[in-house]
Design an enzyme around this catalytic site. Structure first.
Site, PDB file in Angstrom:
ATOM      1  N   ASP A 206     -67.966  96.919-143.504  1.00 29.90           N
ATOM      2  CA  ASP A 206     -68.532  95.934-144.015  1.00 29.90           C
ATOM      3  C   ASP A 206     -67.699  95.354-145.117  1.00 29.90           C
ATOM      4  O   ASP A 206     -66.878  96.309-145.692  1.00 29.90           O
ATOM      5  CB  ASP A 206     -70.080  95.997-144.451  1.00 29.90           C
ATOM      6  CG  ASP A 206     -71.016  96.301-143.305  1.00 29.90           C
ATOM      7  OD1 ASP A 206     -71.036  95.600-142.622  1.00 29.90           O
ATOM      8  OD2 ASP A 206     -72.211  96.664-143.758  1.00 29.90           O
TER       9      ASP A 206
ATOM     10  N   ASP B  54     -72.425  90.248-138.307  1.00 28.30           N
ATOM     11  CA  ASP B  54     -73.779  90.141-138.845  1.00 28.30           C
ATOM     12  C   ASP B  54     -74.100  88.479-139.011  1.00 28.30           C
ATOM     13  O   ASP B  54     -74.956  87.957-138.509  1.00 28.30           O
ATOM     14  CB  ASP B  54     -73.990  90.585-140.437  1.00 28.30           C
ATOM     15  CG  ASP B  54     -73.755  91.989-140.427  1.00 28.30           C
ATOM     16  OD1 ASP B  54     -74.121  92.779-139.276  1.00 28.30           O
ATOM     17  OD2 ASP B  54     -73.506  92.661-141.319  1.00 28.30           O
TER      18      ASP B  54
END
Length: 165
Positions: free
Chosen positions: A131, A145
């Site tokens: 991330d 995402d």
């Protein structure tokens, strides 16, 4: 059958190929930005993009959004693999270009994060998702995402539009 009648035998393969192309593009964008994040970002330092609202900071997530389920990475991997197969099947059944794009976005986002779970440390099926998009102090996510969110949003719009016609 759609409300407009049966699909021509040439349309369904084109819609499937559209879903595949969207999914492949999503995976390439996701994995490319994750590779760039791994090469250029730090877990300690945040680079602000929009003040404190959005920044770049490296993180590794064993769970889902906001690290939910972080103790069950293997289970999340199985669910993601099942979702990937279900989206492959859905892509073969797309009835419109809009649905092919929505399914392709969902499929590509799911595959992007599944690749991390399968191939990233600490090991196969237990990998942590890379991330790098820091949303204030709420959580850190990635482009898979975002792509998943856009796919869900598009799918909802298509569903609501059909429900209102």
């Amino acid at each position: 059958m759609s409300s407009a009648g049966p699909l021509s035998p040439h349309v369904r393969p084109r819609l499937f190929l559209l879903a595949v192309a969207v999914a492949a593009g999503a995976v390439l964008i996701d994995q490319g930005t994750k590779a760039l994040a791994l090469a250029e970002l730090s877990e300690q330092d945040r680079i602000p993009l929009l003040g404190d609202w959005l920044g770049l900071q490296l993180a590794f997530n064993p769970g889902t959004v906001m690290s939910l389920g972080s103790g069950s990475t293997w289970l999340i991997t199985l669910i993601a693999a099942a979702a990937t197969v279900a989206l492959l099947i859905a892509a073969t059944r797309a009835r419109t270009a809009g649905w092919a794009v929505a399914i392709g976005l969902l499929w590509g986002g799911a595959v992007g994060n599944l690749l991390d779970r399968l191939l990233a440390p600490p090991g196969f099926g237990r990998g942590h998702v890379t991330d790098f998009l820091a949303y204030g102090n709420l959580f850190i996510g990635n482009l898979a995402d975002v792509i998943l969110g856009v796919g869900v949003g598009l799918g909802l719009l298509l569903y609501l539009r059909k429900a209102n016609t």
